[in-house]
Write an enzyme that holds these catalytic residues in place. Structure first.
Site, mmCIF file in Angstrom:
data_model
loop_
_atom_site.group_PDB
_atom_site.id
_atom_site.type_symbol
_atom_site.label_atom_id
_atom_site.label_comp_id
_atom_site.label_asym_id
_atom_site.label_seq_id
_atom_site.Cartn_x
_atom_site.Cartn_y
_atom_site.Cartn_z
ATOM 1 C CB CYS A 138 -1.852 8.905 5.824
ATOM 2 S SG CYS A 138 -1.334 10.637 5.749
ATOM 3 C CB SER A 195 -0.939 0.003 1.208
ATOM 4 O OG SER A 195 -0.216 0.101 2.410
ATOM 5 C CG ASP A 220 2.609 8.526 9.911
ATOM 6 O OD1 ASP A 220 3.222 8.321 10.977
ATOM 7 O OD2 ASP A 220 2.160 7.605 9.205
ATOM 8 C CG LEU A 263 4.725 -0.225 -3.608
ATOM 9 C CD1 LEU A 263 4.749 -1.430 -4.526
ATOM 10 C CD2 LEU A 263 6.132 0.269 -3.320
ATOM 11 C CB CYS A 315 -12.370 -0.946 10.951
ATOM 12 S SG CYS A 315 -11.277 -0.541 12.325
#
Length: 381
Positions: A195, A71, A132, A73, A338
């Site tokens: 993110c 994910s 992040d 990339l 989730c």
């Protein structure tokens, strides 16, 4: 600095720098003589590292403890398919050495903590924060203040990015504001999604990370006006920008030591209070499946996430949970999941407080934990 020498190959490589009157050989010498620490080699770190390497920064340290995921990339252009599952720091250095063999790279394949931050940052001239999460941002800021290092900051979320230069000391000896002058305290836990939870358009890190690299180069070479005392905001959807002034807050206490930033950002409280819901582990879910007992599995991710990987649960995206509350059984055990367990905990909190459910269980770690512990075929998610 005058002892910094260049080979003929280096002079040819950096020729476009050398012919700029304001930059010239002096600016290139300062770059080669500099030591920059880049914290995070992901979305922001990728363009940041590529451009600092291409520019000829003499020594670049990279802090990251993660491995490359498929994910990543979509935005982390430093990596390729062959790097998936490999250490980000080692993969990054291998790629960057191919771009510029004249740069010395230092690998810090470790999580930055209050115990090691001062030792790691001490050896560098400039720090570039591409992290992040709020605990690490406050940690980096405080370590930079204690060590009197310039902190070139950037962050991204969905379509928006921001850049600033914190704790910068100008040629007159005046030190500008730091991150705490702008954000004295972190937002409440869970208010600002990561993110991974909220998403980010793939090109945005390239735009903002390149701006961050530009600020690092300005700080090192002394050209232009760094974004000290200013916060640059960029909206990729409207292509609008704003620059806000940031002032030193005299009411802020001096930073003299590093603290527990998980506690400071309320993450312990988040676990104890905000998400105090009943949980079930992925192993317990497997036993429940094998037991033959009747239960309901509800997936609160988005439709596109379900299409990538799923556990055959009934799909009700979090934003629709109140409208489709009649689809959730109140007479048997209901497992809600989730990606990582955050959104499902929010769903349970809403259902318990507003609708009185008492039979809901959060799948601890979400589908990521299931992929790691139970079914590796889901690891691509």
């Amino acid at each position: 600095m005058s002892t910094v020498k260049f080979t003929k190959e280096e002079l040819e490589r950096y020729s476009r720098h050398l012919i700029i009157p304001e930059f010239n050989i002096q600016g290139q010498r300062r770059l080669k003589n500099a030591k920059v620490l880049v914290i995070g080699s992901g979305g922001l770190g990728s363009p940041l590292l590529l451009y600092l390497t291409a520019a000829g920064v003499g020594t670049i340290g990279i802090v990251d403890f993660d491995v490359v995921d498929e994910s990543n990339l979509q935005r982390q252009v430093l990596f390729s398919v062959e790097d998936v599952g490999q250490s980000k720091t080692s993969s990054a250095i291998e790629r960057l050495k191919g771009l510029n063999p004249n740069v010395n790279f230092i690998e810090h394949n470790i999580r930055l903590t209050s115990e090691n931050a001062l030792d790691i940052l001490a050896d560098y001239d400039v720090v570039a924060d591409g992290t992040d999460n709020f605990p690490t941002r406050y940690l980096v800021n405080d370590a930079c203040v204690i060590l009197q290092k310039t902190n070139v900051y950037a962050s991204i979320f969905r379509f928006e990015g921001q850049v600033s230069v914190f704790n910068y000391t100008d040629e007159k000896g005046n030190t500008g504001p730091n991150y705490r002058d702008l954000f004295p305290s972190p937002p409440p836990p869970g208010l600002v999604p990561s993110c991974a939870e909220g998403g980010v358009i793939g090109v945005l890190p390239g735009i903002i990370g390149s701006m961050q690299a530009n600020e690092v180069i300005k700080v090192i070479t002394g050209i232009g006006n760094p974004l000290s005392g200013r916060l640059f905001l960029f909206d990729a959807l409207t292509f609008e920008t704003r620059t806000l002034k940031v002032h030193k807050d005299s009411s802020q206490p001096g930073i003299v030591k590093l603290i527990d930033y998980e506690v400071f950002c309320g993450l312990n409280q988040q676990t104890e209070d905000v998400y105090k819901v009943k949980e079930i582990t992925v192993q317990e879910l497997e036993k429940l499946k094998d037991s033959g007992k009747d239960y309901q599995l509800v997936d609160v991710r988005e439709t596109y996430e379900y299409e990538i990987a799923h556990l055959d649960g009934y799909l009700i995206p979090l934003g629709q949970i109140e409208d489709k509350v009649d689809k959730i059984d109140s007479n048997k055990q209901v497992i809600i999941h989730c990606r990582s367990g955050v959104r499902s905990a929010q769903a349970i909190e809403t259902l318990e407080k507003k609708f009185g459910f008492t039979n809901l269980y959060n799948l601890k770690g979400g589908i990521l934990a299931y992929a790691k512990e139970i079914d590796n075929s889901l690891a691509k998610y």
